[in-house]
Write an enzyme that holds these catalytic residues in place. Structure first.
Site, short mmCIF file in Angstrom:
data_model
loop_
_atom_site.label_atom_id
_atom_site.label_comp_id
_atom_site.label_asym_id
_atom_site.label_seq_id
_atom_site.Cartn_x
_atom_site.Cartn_y
_atom_site.Cartn_z
N HIS A 53 -1.08 -5.13 -3.42
CA HIS A 53 -1.16 -3.67 -3.26
C HIS A 53 0.23 -3.05 -3.41
CE1 HIS A 53 -4.66 -4.67 -0.33
NE2 HIS A 53 -5.19 -4.34 -1.50
N LYS B 185 -18.08 -2.40 3.27
CA LYS B 185 -17.27 -3.44 3.92
C LYS B 185 -17.19 -3.20 5.42
CE LYS B 185 -14.15 -4.43 0.05
NZ LYS B 185 -12.80 -4.16 -0.48
N ARG C 144 -7.23 -7.12 -11.16
CA ARG C 144 -6.77 -8.51 -11.10
C ARG C 144 -7.44 -9.36 -12.17
NH1 ARG C 144 -8.17 -8.97 -4.91
NH2 ARG C 144 -9.91 -7.89 -5.88
N SER D 202 -7.15 -9.13 0.26
CA SER D 202 -7.04 -8.95 1.71
C SER D 202 -7.95 -9.94 2.43
CB SER D 202 -7.44 -7.53 2.10
OG SER D 202 -6.54 -6.60 1.58
O1 PNS Z 1 -10.13 -1.57 -1.63
P1 PNS Z 1 -11.56 -1.16 -1.92
O2 PNS Z 1 -12.47 -1.51 -0.75
O3 PNS Z 1 -12.08 -1.72 -3.21
O4 PNS Z 1 -11.54 0.44 -2.07
C1 PNS Z 1 -12.73 1.16 -2.30
C2 PNS Z 1 -12.52 2.65 -1.99
C3 PNS Z 1 -12.08 2.84 -0.54
C4 PNS Z 1 -11.44 3.19 -2.93
C5 PNS Z 1 -13.87 3.40 -2.24
O5 PNS Z 1 -14.85 2.87 -1.42
C6 PNS Z 1 -13.75 4.91 -2.03
O6 PNS Z 1 -13.25 5.60 -2.89
N1 PNS Z 1 -14.19 5.39 -0.85
C7 PNS Z 1 -14.12 6.81 -0.52
C8 PNS Z 1 -15.52 7.48 -0.61
C9 PNS Z 1 -15.90 7.72 -2.05
O7 PNS Z 1 -15.36 8.58 -2.73
N2 PNS Z 1 -16.87 6.92 -2.53
C10 PNS Z 1 -17.38 7.02 -3.88
C11 PNS Z 1 -16.57 6.15 -4.83
S1 PNS Z 1 -17.20 6.26 -6.45
#
Ligand code: PNS
Length: 165
Positions: free
Chosen positions: A19, A43, A92, A130
């Site tokens: 990150h 998650k 990745r 993570s």
């Molecule tokens: O590290 P991650 O878990 O892959 O991140 C995912 C994250 C937090 C970026 C995604 O779940 C997100 O954007 N959440 C905020 C709510 C939202 O906008 N959801 C729609 C995404 S298309």
């Protein structure tokens, strides 16, 4: 002058060197970088949002144009309200691609001006996640090659507390 603002969103549960590599590279390419520690509804996090933000703040302390934020709601709406030009994410491996591609398209549908920019993960971070850090840390393994040195001890202590849980 129109300053370019980008956002690096993620769960950061906890922050890894992968990150930090993406955020550092984004900070060199853009004027202002928001790092958003967010809830991923699919998650079940180990660290609270406050802990994740605190660890991230410490990790990016020396990057002057980076600020750590968190919010509830849609990423696309946050970007619209704060005039953020693009989402920056690390890729990745091929396995990341489908999920990231789907999110990029959904975010663009929600806010058509919003671009998603993918940076290729550094070869040292290709394998890093993570969840791997949590798993190794919980069982007392050495995570010093995986997390920023300045937050290593806090992550280790916190993961040992939750050993096996
Ligand atoms: O590290 P991650 O878990 O892959 O991140 C995912 C994250 C937090 C970026 C995604 O779940 C997100 O954007 N959440 C905020 C709510 C939202 O906008 N959801 C729609 C995404 S298309």
């Amino acid at each position: 002058m129109n300053k370019k603002k980008v956002i690096c969103p993620g769960s950061f549960d906890p922050v890894t060197l992968g990150h930090l590599d993406i955020i550092t590279r984004a900070s060199k390419m853009f004027d202002c970088v928001y790092v958003a520690a967010l809830v991923n509804s699919s998650k079940n996090p180990s660290f609270s949002i406050e802990e994740r933000m605190e660890l991230m703040r410490e990790a990016v302390r020396e990057l002057d144009n980076v600020q750590v934020v968190s919010f509830e709601g849609l990423l696309a709406e946050y970007c619209r309200k704060n005039n953020i030009d693009a989402i920056v994410k690390g890729l990745r491996a091929v396995s990341d691609f489908e999920y990231e591609f789907q999110m990029a398209i959904a975010n663009k549908k929600l806010y058509p001006q919003l671009e998603t920019i993918f940076l290729t993960a550094d070869s040292d971070s290709m394998y890093l996640s993570s969840s791997m850090v949590r798993e190794i840390g919980r069982y007392g393994g050495d995570i010093s090659n995986f997390v920023p040195a300045c937050v290593h001890d806090r992550i280790v202590a916190r993961l040992r507390e939750t050993n096996g849980k």
